[in-house]
Design a protein around this motif. Sequence first.
Motif, PDB file in Angstrom:
ATOM      1  N   ARG A   1       2.134  -5.672  -8.127  1.00 28.87           N
ATOM      2  CA  ARG A   1       3.587  -5.750  -7.514  1.00 28.87           C
ATOM      3  C   ARG A   1       4.630  -6.800  -7.969  1.00 28.87           C
ATOM      4  NH1 ARG A   1      -0.849 -10.076  -7.674  1.00 28.87           N
ATOM      5  NH2 ARG A   1       0.446 -12.002  -8.588  1.00 28.87           N
TER       6      ARG A   1
ATOM      7  N   CYS B   1      -9.063  -0.615 -12.506  1.00 31.66           N
ATOM      8  CA  CYS B   1      -8.694  -1.644 -11.560  1.00 31.66           C
ATOM      9  C   CYS B   1     -10.346  -1.600 -10.657  1.00 31.66           C
ATOM     10  CB  CYS B   1      -8.009  -2.026 -10.370  1.00 31.66           C
ATOM     11  SG  CYS B   1      -6.311  -2.529 -11.183  1.00 31.66           S
TER      12      CYS B   1
ATOM     13  N   ARG C   1     -11.112  -2.532  -7.021  1.00 32.84           N
ATOM     14  CA  ARG C   1     -10.340  -3.616  -6.356  1.00 32.84           C
ATOM     15  C   ARG C   1      -8.853  -3.329  -6.185  1.00 32.84           C
ATOM     16  NH1 ARG C   1     -14.197  -4.394  -9.333  1.00 32.84           N
ATOM     17  NH2 ARG C   1     -12.468  -4.182 -11.456  1.00 32.84           N
ATOM     18  N   ASN C   2      -8.826  -2.128  -6.335  1.00 34.18           N
ATOM     19  CA  ASN C   2      -6.951  -1.697  -6.458  1.00 34.18           C
ATOM     20  C   ASN C   2      -6.204  -2.133  -5.195  1.00 34.18           C
ATOM     21  OD1 ASN C   2      -5.085  -0.640  -7.970  1.00 34.18           O
ATOM     22  ND2 ASN C   2      -4.955   1.365  -7.106  1.00 34.18           N
ATOM     23  N   PHE C   3      -7.165  -2.423  -4.511  1.00 32.51           N
ATOM     24  CA  PHE C   3      -5.922  -3.134  -2.733  1.00 32.51           C
ATOM     25  C   PHE C   3      -5.384  -4.181  -3.265  1.00 32.51           C
ATOM     26  CE2 PHE C   3      -8.766  -6.183  -1.839  1.00 32.51           C
ATOM     27  CZ  PHE C   3     -10.158  -5.399  -1.875  1.00 32.51           C
ATOM     28  N   PHE C   4      -5.598  -4.841  -4.669  1.00 29.31           N
ATOM     29  CA  PHE C   4      -4.731  -6.523  -5.358  1.00 29.31           C
ATOM     30  C   PHE C   4      -3.806  -5.469  -6.107  1.00 29.31           C
ATOM     31  CE2 PHE C   4      -9.164  -8.682  -4.676  1.00 29.31           C
ATOM     32  CZ  PHE C   4      -8.565  -9.274  -3.511  1.00 29.31           C
ATOM     33  N   ARG C   5      -2.568  -5.498  -5.404  1.00 32.99           N
ATOM     34  CA  ARG C   5      -0.986  -5.020  -6.163  1.00 32.99           C
ATOM     35  C   ARG C   5      -1.572  -6.410  -7.390  1.00 32.99           C
ATOM     36  NH1 ARG C   5       2.434  -2.260  -4.019  1.00 32.99           N
ATOM     37  NH2 ARG C   5       4.116  -2.649  -4.767  1.00 32.99           N
ATOM     38  N   PRO C   6      -2.144  -5.501  -8.502  1.00 28.41           N
ATOM     39  CA  PRO C   6      -1.517  -6.963  -9.859  1.00 28.41           C
ATOM     40  C   PRO C   6      -0.165  -6.731 -10.687  1.00 28.41           C
ATOM     41  CG  PRO C   6      -1.735  -4.038 -10.380  1.00 28.41           C
ATOM     42  CD  PRO C   6      -1.793  -4.256  -9.064  1.00 28.41           C
ATOM     43  N   ARG C   7      -0.147  -7.971 -11.247  1.00 27.09           N
ATOM     44  CA  ARG C   7       0.557  -8.120 -12.132  1.00 27.09           C
ATOM     45  C   ARG C   7       1.032  -7.902 -13.380  1.00 27.09           C
ATOM     46  NH1 ARG C   7       2.396 -14.285 -13.364  1.00 27.09           N
ATOM     47  NH2 ARG C   7       0.693 -13.714 -14.627  1.00 27.09           N
TER      48      ARG C   7
ATOM     49  N   LEU D   1      -5.260 -10.956 -10.071  1.00 27.89           N
ATOM     50  CA  LEU D   1      -5.799  -9.431 -10.808  1.00 27.89           C
ATOM     51  C   LEU D   1      -4.178  -9.068 -11.912  1.00 27.89           C
ATOM     52  CD1 LEU D   1      -6.923  -7.711 -12.021  1.00 27.89           C
ATOM     53  CD2 LEU D   1      -6.291  -6.076 -10.120  1.00 27.89           C
TER      54      LEU D   1
ATOM     55  N   GLY E   1      -9.441 -11.669  -6.873  1.00 29.13           N
ATOM     56  CA  GLY E   1      -8.455 -12.632  -6.372  1.00 29.13           C
ATOM     57  C   GLY E   1      -7.717 -12.449  -6.268  1.00 29.13           C
ATOM     58  N   MET E   2      -6.159 -12.704  -6.137  1.00 22.75           N
ATOM     59  CA  MET E   2      -5.270 -11.926  -6.167  1.00 22.75           C
ATOM     60  C   MET E   2      -4.747 -11.735  -7.909  1.00 22.75           C
ATOM     61  SD  MET E   2      -4.114 -10.799  -3.270  1.00 22.75           S
ATOM     62  CE  MET E   2      -2.276 -11.306  -3.390  1.00 22.75           C
TER      63      MET E   2
END
Length: 345
Positions: free
Chosen positions: A126, A90, A93-99, A6, A3-4
Amino acid sequence: MFGMGLDIGIDLGTATVLVYIKGKGIVLTEPSVVAIERDSKKVLAVGEEARKMIGRTPGNIIAIRPIREGVISDYEITEKMLRYFISKACGSRNFFRPRVMIAIPAKVTGVERRAVIEAAEQAGARKVYLIEQPIAAAIGAGMDISKPSGNMVVDIGGGTTDIAVISLGGSVVSTSLKIAGDNFDEAIIQYMKKEHKLMIGERTAEEVKKSVGCAYPKDPPSTVEIRGRSLVTGLPQNIVISSNETLEALSDPVFQIVGAVHDVLEKTPPELAADISTKGIIMTGGGSLLNGLDKLMEDNLKIPVFIAENPISCVALGTGKALDALDNMNKNRVGTSAIITGEEV
Protein backbone atom coordinates in the motif's frame (compact mmCIF):
# COMPACT_ATOMS: atom_id res chain seq x y z
CA MET A 1 -6.56 -10.33 12.92
CA PHE A 2 -4.18 -7.70 11.57
CA GLY A 3 -6.86 -5.26 10.48
CA MET A 4 -5.79 -2.55 8.08
CA GLY A 5 -2.57 -1.85 9.93
CA LEU A 6 -0.50 -4.69 8.53
CA ASP A 7 3.14 -3.60 8.58
CA ILE A 8 5.95 -5.58 6.99
CA GLY A 9 9.70 -4.99 7.12
CA ILE A 10 11.85 -6.57 4.41
CA ASP A 11 15.60 -7.06 4.30
CA LEU A 12 16.00 -7.42 0.55
CA GLY A 13 19.42 -9.02 0.54
CA THR A 14 21.55 -10.27 -2.33
CA ALA A 15 21.78 -13.71 -0.70
CA THR A 16 18.76 -13.83 1.64
CA VAL A 17 15.39 -12.14 2.05
CA LEU A 18 14.05 -11.77 5.60
CA VAL A 19 10.49 -10.67 6.27
CA TYR A 20 9.38 -9.13 9.57
CA ILE A 21 5.72 -8.76 10.51
CA LYS A 22 4.72 -6.31 13.21
CA GLY A 23 3.70 -8.19 16.33
CA LYS A 24 5.11 -11.50 15.07
CA GLY A 25 8.81 -10.83 14.50
CA ILE A 26 10.74 -12.45 11.64
CA VAL A 27 8.39 -14.85 9.91
CA LEU A 28 10.41 -15.76 6.84
CA THR A 29 14.09 -16.25 5.97
CA GLU A 30 14.69 -17.54 2.46
CA PRO A 31 17.44 -17.33 -0.16
CA SER A 32 16.83 -14.63 -2.79
CA VAL A 33 16.77 -17.13 -5.65
CA VAL A 34 14.11 -17.72 -8.29
CA ALA A 35 14.00 -20.71 -10.62
CA ILE A 36 12.40 -19.96 -13.99
CA GLU A 37 11.80 -21.73 -17.28
CA ARG A 38 14.31 -20.33 -19.77
CA ASP A 39 11.91 -19.76 -22.68
CA SER A 40 8.56 -18.89 -21.11
CA LYS A 41 10.10 -17.04 -18.09
CA LYS A 42 7.55 -18.90 -15.96
CA VAL A 43 8.47 -18.98 -12.25
CA LEU A 44 8.87 -22.57 -11.07
CA ALA A 45 10.22 -22.09 -7.54
CA VAL A 46 11.24 -19.29 -5.18
CA GLY A 47 13.52 -19.20 -2.15
CA GLU A 48 14.88 -22.39 -0.58
CA GLU A 49 13.31 -24.65 -3.23
CA ALA A 50 14.96 -22.61 -5.98
CA ARG A 51 18.33 -22.52 -4.17
CA LYS A 52 18.46 -26.32 -4.20
CA MET A 53 18.32 -26.10 -7.99
CA ILE A 54 21.45 -23.90 -8.35
CA GLY A 55 24.01 -25.73 -10.46
CA ARG A 56 21.71 -28.74 -10.72
CA THR A 57 19.06 -27.74 -13.25
CA PRO A 58 18.41 -29.16 -16.73
CA GLY A 59 19.07 -26.76 -19.61
CA ASN A 60 15.53 -25.32 -19.79
CA ILE A 61 15.41 -24.32 -16.10
CA ILE A 62 17.61 -21.52 -14.75
CA ALA A 63 18.08 -20.45 -11.15
CA ILE A 64 18.41 -16.65 -10.99
CA ARG A 65 19.49 -14.34 -8.19
CA PRO A 66 17.59 -11.19 -9.21
CA ILE A 67 19.53 -8.98 -6.80
CA ARG A 68 23.23 -8.61 -7.52
CA GLU A 69 25.57 -6.65 -5.27
CA GLY A 70 22.63 -5.13 -3.44
CA VAL A 71 20.96 -3.84 -6.63
CA ILE A 72 17.99 -5.17 -8.60
CA SER A 73 19.46 -6.74 -11.72
CA ASP A 74 16.20 -8.27 -12.93
CA TYR A 75 13.21 -6.07 -12.15
CA GLU A 76 10.45 -8.47 -13.29
CA ILE A 77 11.84 -11.44 -11.36
CA THR A 78 12.38 -9.29 -8.22
CA GLU A 79 8.75 -8.20 -8.34
CA LYS A 80 7.59 -11.84 -8.62
CA MET A 81 9.90 -12.84 -5.79
CA LEU A 82 8.62 -10.00 -3.55
CA ARG A 83 5.02 -10.87 -4.37
CA TYR A 84 5.68 -14.50 -3.41
CA PHE A 85 7.40 -13.60 -0.12
CA ILE A 86 4.79 -10.99 0.86
CA SER A 87 1.89 -13.38 0.21
CA LYS A 88 3.70 -16.26 1.95
CA ALA A 89 4.34 -14.07 4.99
CA CYS A 90 0.82 -12.63 5.12
CA GLY A 91 -1.01 -15.84 4.24
CA SER A 92 -4.68 -15.51 3.38
CA ARG A 93 -4.83 -12.00 4.89
CA ASN A 94 -3.13 -10.69 1.77
CA PHE A 95 -6.19 -8.69 0.67
CA PHE A 96 -5.01 -6.07 3.18
CA ARG A 97 -2.34 -4.19 1.28
CA PRO A 98 0.52 -3.81 3.78
CA ARG A 99 2.78 -0.88 4.55
CA VAL A 100 6.26 -2.07 3.68
CA MET A 101 9.66 -0.87 4.90
CA ILE A 102 12.54 -2.14 2.75
CA ALA A 103 16.23 -1.93 3.63
CA ILE A 104 18.55 -0.98 0.76
CA PRO A 105 22.34 -0.40 0.55
CA ALA A 106 23.57 3.03 1.65
CA LYS A 107 24.84 4.16 -1.74
CA VAL A 108 22.15 3.26 -4.26
CA THR A 109 21.09 5.67 -7.01
CA GLY A 110 17.69 7.35 -7.32
CA VAL A 111 16.86 5.04 -10.24
CA GLU A 112 17.66 1.98 -8.13
CA ARG A 113 15.53 3.30 -5.26
CA ARG A 114 12.62 3.88 -7.63
CA ALA A 115 12.98 0.29 -8.92
CA VAL A 116 12.70 -1.11 -5.38
CA ILE A 117 9.64 1.04 -4.62
CA GLU A 118 7.91 0.10 -7.89
CA ALA A 119 8.66 -3.61 -7.45
CA ALA A 120 7.15 -3.53 -3.93
CA GLU A 121 4.09 -1.56 -5.09
CA GLN A 122 3.54 -4.01 -7.97
CA ALA A 123 3.89 -6.85 -5.44
CA GLY A 124 0.98 -5.45 -3.43
CA ALA A 125 2.33 -2.86 -0.97
CA ARG A 126 0.00 0.00 0.00
CA LYS A 127 2.85 2.31 0.91
CA VAL A 128 6.59 1.76 0.59
CA TYR A 129 9.35 3.22 2.74
CA LEU A 130 13.06 2.70 2.22
CA ILE A 131 15.71 2.70 4.93
CA GLU A 132 19.46 2.47 4.54
CA GLN A 133 20.80 -0.95 5.55
CA PRO A 134 23.40 0.27 8.07
CA ILE A 135 20.76 2.40 9.84
CA ALA A 136 18.35 -0.55 9.95
CA ALA A 137 21.20 -2.78 11.18
CA ALA A 138 22.07 -0.30 13.96
CA ILE A 139 18.44 -0.09 15.10
CA GLY A 140 18.08 -3.89 14.91
CA ALA A 141 21.28 -4.35 16.93
CA GLY A 142 19.70 -2.33 19.71
CA MET A 143 21.74 0.87 19.34
CA ASP A 144 20.11 4.13 20.36
CA ILE A 145 20.92 6.19 17.27
CA SER A 146 18.67 9.14 18.15
CA LYS A 147 21.26 10.82 20.41
CA PRO A 148 24.10 13.15 19.28
CA SER A 149 26.70 10.45 19.81
CA GLY A 150 28.73 8.44 17.30
CA ASN A 151 27.82 4.82 16.50
CA MET A 152 29.61 2.76 13.88
CA VAL A 153 28.08 -0.18 12.05
CA VAL A 154 29.71 -2.56 9.57
CA ASP A 155 26.98 -4.61 7.88
CA ILE A 156 28.45 -7.43 5.76
CA GLY A 157 25.77 -9.06 3.66
CA GLY A 158 25.96 -11.30 0.62
CA GLY A 159 26.49 -8.66 -2.04
CA THR A 160 27.47 -5.48 -0.23
CA THR A 161 29.28 -4.33 2.88
CA ASP A 162 27.69 -1.16 4.25
CA ILE A 163 29.74 0.91 6.65
CA ALA A 164 28.27 3.92 8.43
CA VAL A 165 28.90 6.31 11.28
CA ILE A 166 25.49 7.26 12.65
CA SER A 167 24.46 10.12 14.91
CA LEU A 168 21.07 11.79 15.54
CA GLY A 169 19.30 9.13 13.47
CA GLY A 170 21.21 9.69 10.24
CA SER A 171 24.44 8.67 8.51
CA VAL A 172 27.26 11.17 9.03
CA VAL A 173 29.84 9.26 6.97
CA SER A 174 29.01 6.11 5.04
CA THR A 175 30.17 3.93 2.21
CA SER A 176 28.91 0.85 0.43
CA LEU A 177 31.40 -1.70 -0.84
CA LYS A 178 30.54 -4.33 -3.44
CA ILE A 179 32.66 -6.86 -1.57
CA ALA A 180 30.91 -9.18 0.89
CA GLY A 181 29.96 -12.80 1.57
CA ASP A 182 29.60 -13.76 -2.11
CA ASN A 183 33.15 -12.53 -2.74
CA PHE A 184 34.41 -14.75 0.08
CA ASP A 185 32.84 -17.72 -1.75
CA GLU A 186 34.30 -16.60 -5.09
CA ALA A 187 37.77 -16.19 -3.54
CA ILE A 188 37.61 -19.79 -2.28
CA ILE A 189 36.50 -21.04 -5.74
CA GLN A 190 39.43 -19.23 -7.42
CA TYR A 191 41.92 -20.49 -4.81
CA MET A 192 40.82 -24.11 -5.34
CA LYS A 193 41.24 -23.71 -9.11
CA LYS A 194 44.68 -22.17 -8.81
CA GLU A 195 46.20 -24.21 -5.98
CA HIS A 196 44.45 -27.57 -6.33
CA LYS A 197 43.30 -27.58 -9.98
CA LEU A 198 39.84 -28.36 -8.60
CA MET A 199 36.56 -26.89 -9.78
CA ILE A 200 33.97 -26.44 -7.02
CA GLY A 201 30.52 -24.85 -7.07
CA GLU A 202 29.08 -21.93 -5.07
CA ARG A 203 27.41 -24.18 -2.53
CA THR A 204 30.61 -26.13 -1.79
CA ALA A 205 32.55 -22.85 -1.46
CA GLU A 206 29.96 -21.64 1.04
CA GLU A 207 30.31 -24.87 3.05
CA VAL A 208 34.11 -24.40 3.14
CA LYS A 209 33.66 -20.78 4.28
CA LYS A 210 31.29 -21.77 7.08
CA SER A 211 33.26 -24.78 8.32
CA VAL A 212 36.94 -23.75 8.03
CA GLY A 213 36.88 -20.21 6.58
CA CYS A 214 38.78 -17.66 8.66
CA ALA A 215 40.19 -14.16 8.56
CA TYR A 216 42.59 -14.69 11.46
CA PRO A 217 44.85 -17.73 12.07
CA LYS A 218 43.01 -20.56 13.84
CA ASP A 219 44.84 -22.33 16.62
CA PRO A 220 44.80 -25.27 16.09
CA PRO A 221 43.94 -25.18 12.37
CA SER A 222 40.85 -27.12 11.25
CA THR A 223 40.21 -29.11 8.06
CA VAL A 224 37.30 -30.22 5.92
CA GLU A 225 37.03 -32.73 3.08
CA ILE A 226 35.36 -31.48 -0.07
CA ARG A 227 34.50 -32.88 -3.47
CA GLY A 228 34.88 -31.15 -6.81
CA ARG A 229 35.89 -31.84 -10.39
CA SER A 230 39.55 -32.19 -11.22
CA LEU A 231 40.61 -29.75 -13.95
CA VAL A 232 43.36 -32.22 -14.87
CA THR A 233 41.38 -35.46 -15.29
CA GLY A 234 37.85 -34.02 -15.58
CA LEU A 235 36.71 -36.56 -12.97
CA PRO A 236 35.25 -36.07 -9.45
CA GLN A 237 37.96 -35.71 -6.80
CA ASN A 238 37.98 -35.40 -3.00
CA ILE A 239 40.54 -33.23 -1.23
CA VAL A 240 41.08 -31.97 2.31
CA ILE A 241 41.36 -28.20 2.75
CA SER A 242 42.62 -26.49 5.92
CA SER A 243 41.72 -23.23 7.64
CA ASN A 244 45.25 -21.95 6.87
CA GLU A 245 44.46 -22.23 3.18
CA THR A 246 41.18 -20.31 3.53
CA LEU A 247 43.07 -17.64 5.46
CA GLU A 248 45.25 -17.15 2.38
CA ALA A 249 42.29 -17.43 -0.02
CA LEU A 250 40.21 -14.83 1.83
CA SER A 251 42.93 -12.31 2.66
CA ASP A 252 42.20 -10.02 -0.31
CA PRO A 253 38.43 -9.40 0.17
CA VAL A 254 38.83 -9.33 3.96
CA PHE A 255 41.54 -6.65 3.88
CA GLN A 256 39.51 -4.59 1.41
CA ILE A 257 36.67 -4.49 3.96
CA VAL A 258 39.04 -3.57 6.81
CA GLY A 259 40.57 -0.86 4.59
CA ALA A 260 37.13 0.60 3.82
CA VAL A 261 36.27 0.73 7.55
CA HIS A 262 39.60 2.53 8.11
CA ASP A 263 38.73 5.09 5.39
CA VAL A 264 35.34 5.83 6.94
CA LEU A 265 36.99 6.31 10.37
CA GLU A 266 39.46 8.76 8.81
CA LYS A 267 36.60 10.89 7.48
CA THR A 268 34.68 10.83 10.78
CA PRO A 269 34.52 14.09 12.78
CA PRO A 270 36.86 13.85 15.83
CA GLU A 271 34.12 13.98 18.49
CA LEU A 272 32.23 11.10 16.88
CA ALA A 273 35.47 9.16 16.35
CA ALA A 274 36.16 9.52 20.09
CA ASP A 275 32.68 8.09 20.86
CA ILE A 276 33.37 5.13 18.56
CA SER A 277 36.78 4.36 20.07
CA THR A 278 35.04 4.16 23.48
CA LYS A 279 31.94 2.22 22.40
CA GLY A 280 33.53 0.10 19.69
CA ILE A 281 32.31 -0.96 16.26
CA ILE A 282 29.28 -3.22 15.84
CA MET A 283 29.35 -5.83 13.08
CA THR A 284 26.13 -7.22 11.59
CA GLY A 285 25.13 -9.37 8.62
CA GLY A 286 26.01 -12.97 7.76
CA GLY A 287 29.51 -12.02 6.61
CA SER A 288 30.39 -10.81 10.12
CA LEU A 289 30.29 -14.47 11.22
CA LEU A 290 33.46 -15.27 9.25
CA ASN A 291 35.74 -16.72 11.90
CA GLY A 292 38.21 -14.15 13.29
CA LEU A 293 37.07 -11.19 11.18
CA ASP A 294 36.22 -9.18 14.31
CA LYS A 295 39.67 -9.96 15.77
CA LEU A 296 41.44 -8.94 12.54
CA MET A 297 39.53 -5.65 12.44
CA GLU A 298 40.27 -4.97 16.10
CA ASP A 299 43.99 -5.64 15.52
CA ASN A 300 44.17 -3.31 12.53
CA LEU A 301 42.00 -0.46 13.79
CA LYS A 302 42.91 -0.57 17.50
CA ILE A 303 39.22 -0.17 18.38
CA PRO A 304 37.01 -2.81 20.10
CA VAL A 305 34.84 -4.72 17.60
CA PHE A 306 31.66 -6.56 18.61
CA ILE A 307 29.39 -8.89 16.65
CA ALA A 308 25.70 -8.08 17.18
CA GLU A 309 23.54 -10.60 19.01
CA ASN A 310 21.53 -11.75 15.95
CA PRO A 311 23.79 -10.51 13.14
CA ILE A 312 21.77 -12.09 10.31
CA SER A 313 18.43 -10.72 11.59
CA CYS A 314 19.57 -7.20 12.55
CA VAL A 315 18.53 -5.43 9.33
CA ALA A 316 15.09 -7.10 9.22
CA LEU A 317 14.49 -6.37 12.93
CA GLY A 318 15.58 -2.78 12.29
CA THR A 319 13.06 -2.35 9.46
CA GLY A 320 10.36 -3.55 11.83
CA LYS A 321 11.42 -1.20 14.62
CA ALA A 322 11.71 1.67 12.12
CA LEU A 323 8.10 1.07 11.05
CA ASP A 324 7.03 1.17 14.70
CA ALA A 325 8.94 4.40 15.19
CA LEU A 326 7.88 6.00 11.91
CA ASP A 327 4.74 7.61 13.29
CA ASN A 328 6.72 9.06 16.23
CA MET A 329 9.50 10.15 13.88
CA ASN A 330 7.02 11.96 11.66
CA LYS A 331 5.73 13.79 14.70
CA ASN A 332 9.11 15.10 15.79
CA ARG A 333 11.04 14.73 12.49
CA VAL A 334 14.05 13.25 14.29
CA GLY A 335 15.78 10.43 12.50
CA THR A 336 13.78 10.63 9.28
CA SER A 337 16.89 11.45 7.25
CA ALA A 338 17.52 7.75 6.71
CA ILE A 339 13.94 6.92 5.70
CA ILE A 340 12.63 7.79 2.28
CA THR A 341 8.92 7.39 1.54
CA GLY A 342 7.62 6.32 -1.81
CA GLU A 343 6.35 9.82 -2.57
CA GLU A 344 9.58 11.66 -1.80
CA VAL A 345 11.90 9.82 -4.16
